[in-house]
Design an enzyme around this catalytic site. Structure first.
Site, mmCIF file in Angstrom:
data_model
loop_
_atom_site.group_PDB
_atom_site.id
_atom_site.type_symbol
_atom_site.label_atom_id
_atom_site.label_comp_id
_atom_site.label_asym_id
_atom_site.label_seq_id
_atom_site.Cartn_x
_atom_site.Cartn_y
_atom_site.Cartn_z
ATOM 1 N N HIS A 61 -43.695 -38.300 23.844
ATOM 2 C CA HIS A 61 -44.240 -39.407 24.632
ATOM 3 C C HIS A 61 -45.664 -39.068 25.043
ATOM 4 O O HIS A 61 -45.940 -37.960 25.507
ATOM 5 C CB HIS A 61 -43.377 -39.659 25.870
ATOM 6 C CG HIS A 61 -41.985 -40.084 25.541
ATOM 7 N ND1 HIS A 61 -41.628 -41.400 25.349
ATOM 8 C CD2 HIS A 61 -40.860 -39.366 25.340
ATOM 9 C CE1 HIS A 61 -40.339 -41.474 25.061
ATOM 10 N NE2 HIS A 61 -39.849 -40.244 25.044
ATOM 11 N N HIS A 74 -42.090 -46.487 17.904
ATOM 12 C CA HIS A 74 -41.910 -46.186 19.326
ATOM 13 C C HIS A 74 -42.277 -44.748 19.629
ATOM 14 O O HIS A 74 -42.685 -44.418 20.738
ATOM 15 C CB HIS A 74 -40.460 -46.418 19.759
ATOM 16 C CG HIS A 74 -40.008 -47.837 19.655
ATOM 17 N ND1 HIS A 74 -40.727 -48.883 20.181
ATOM 18 C CD2 HIS A 74 -38.902 -48.379 19.079
ATOM 19 C CE1 HIS A 74 -40.071 -50.008 19.949
ATOM 20 N NE2 HIS A 74 -38.980 -49.732 19.279
ATOM 21 N N THR A 112 -35.574 -45.358 26.830
ATOM 22 C CA THR A 112 -35.791 -46.541 25.988
ATOM 23 C C THR A 112 -34.494 -47.347 25.945
ATOM 24 O O THR A 112 -33.413 -46.803 26.199
ATOM 25 C CB THR A 112 -36.161 -46.143 24.545
ATOM 26 O OG1 THR A 112 -35.135 -45.310 24.014
ATOM 27 C CG2 THR A 112 -37.491 -45.408 24.508
ATOM 28 N N HIS A 130 -38.645 -35.586 20.082
ATOM 29 C CA HIS A 130 -39.679 -36.605 19.886
ATOM 30 C C HIS A 130 -40.670 -36.523 21.038
ATOM 31 O O HIS A 130 -40.475 -35.748 21.979
ATOM 32 C CB HIS A 130 -39.033 -37.996 19.782
ATOM 33 C CG HIS A 130 -38.299 -38.360 21.020
ATOM 34 N ND1 HIS A 130 -36.954 -38.127 21.192
ATOM 35 C CD2 HIS A 130 -38.723 -38.890 22.201
ATOM 36 C CE1 HIS A 130 -36.587 -38.515 22.389
ATOM 37 N NE2 HIS A 130 -37.650 -38.981 23.042
ATOM 38 N N HIS A 138 -39.215 -34.433 24.216
ATOM 39 C CA HIS A 138 -37.809 -34.588 24.604
ATOM 40 C C HIS A 138 -36.926 -34.015 23.515
ATOM 41 O O HIS A 138 -36.920 -34.523 22.386
ATOM 42 C CB HIS A 138 -37.461 -36.065 24.816
ATOM 43 C CG HIS A 138 -38.049 -36.644 26.062
ATOM 44 N ND1 HIS A 138 -38.160 -38.001 26.282
ATOM 45 C CD2 HIS A 138 -38.546 -36.029 27.174
ATOM 46 C CE1 HIS A 138 -38.698 -38.188 27.480
ATOM 47 N NE2 HIS A 138 -38.950 -37.022 28.030
HETATM 48 ZN ZN ZN Z 1 -37.886 -39.625 25.000
#
Ligand code: ZN
Length: 243
Positions: free
Chosen positions: A111, A84, A195, A109, A128
């Site tokens: 995106h 992910h 998420t 992490h 993030h």
């Molecule tokens: Zn995130």
């Protein structure tokens, strides 16, 4: 994985839901894509909530937002690709002080492209930084990247991000403070995990000033995950966005 780390992981499956809820597969497209997250399992009902992230940051309310109080030290320890996102675990001891509470930096992490937008503008990459206080309240500090020169902090995290299902150490460790822009002005709103399980009550702080990473660095992250990993924009509804 140590039990404590696993328990913390359940608080913000912003990334590692595959490890936390192995029974419920979700993804960014198809039958298990964002439009259907809330229907996949009762655990994900919050994904249909009224205070969801990400949002388009606009229509700001002027506020006297306190300067960011960050006390970060070198603590990036391990980078993992869970399919992910690419996520960097952080050792305890780095904190954000907000609303009279102390939030511990747990992980950060990425995106690709950005999840939040600023005045309708998307960015190719958003980081993030996920924090939790001792009661499990979450605060996410978000950071936009635009394409430009090579980012030296990203370059010191990995030569290449790990493949799906793989992890690798960060050695030597880095201080993620070194990745933040000089100017720490931010927007603030209330939102959710982006998420499943999309839990609400998350304090969101989005830095106004973007930083840069190279096209190759952004492309390497996207290739490592194998697809875009941004949840579509969610309605702001009754919320206000402070600046
Ligand atoms: Zn995130």
């Amino acid at each position: 994985m140590k039990r404590t780390a696993f328990a913390i992981g359940t608080l913000f499956a912003c990334a590692n839901a595959w490890a936390v809820t192995p029974g419920t597969h979700w993804d960014y497209s198809g039958d298990v894509g964002p439009e259907n997250w809330a229907k996949l399992t009762p655990e994900f009902h919050s994904c249909a909530g009224q205070n969801q992230s990400p949002v388009n940051l606009d229509g700001f309310i002027e506020a006297e937002l306190a300067p960011l109080e960050l006390d970060y030290r070198a603590g990036a320890s391990e980078v993992a690709n869970n399919g992910h996102t690419v996520q960097v675990a952080y050792e305890p001891g780095s904190t954000l002080s907000l609303d009279g509470k102390t939030f511990q930096l747990i992980q950060f992490h990425f995106h690709m492209p950005s999840e939040n937008q600023i005045k309708g503008q998307s960015y190719p990459l958003e980081g993030h930084l996920v924090h939790a206080d001792e009661s499990g309240n979450l605060a996410v500090l978000a950071l936009m990247f635009k394409e430009g020169e090579r980012n030296t902090v990203l370059a010191s995290l990995w030569n290449a991000p790990p493949a799906v299902g793989k992890k690798q150490p960060v050695s030597p460790s880095i201080n993620v403070r070194d990745m933040l822009p000089a100017e720490l002005d931010y927007y603030r709103f209330n939102g959710s995990l982006t998420t499943p399980p999309c839990s609400e009550g998350v304090r969101w702080l989005v830095l106004k000033q973007p930083i840069v990473a190279s096209h190759a660095q952004i492309e390497a992250l996207t290739q490592a995950v194998g697809h875009a990993n941004n949840r579509p924009l969610q309605p702001v509804n009754a919320r206000i966005i402070l600046q």
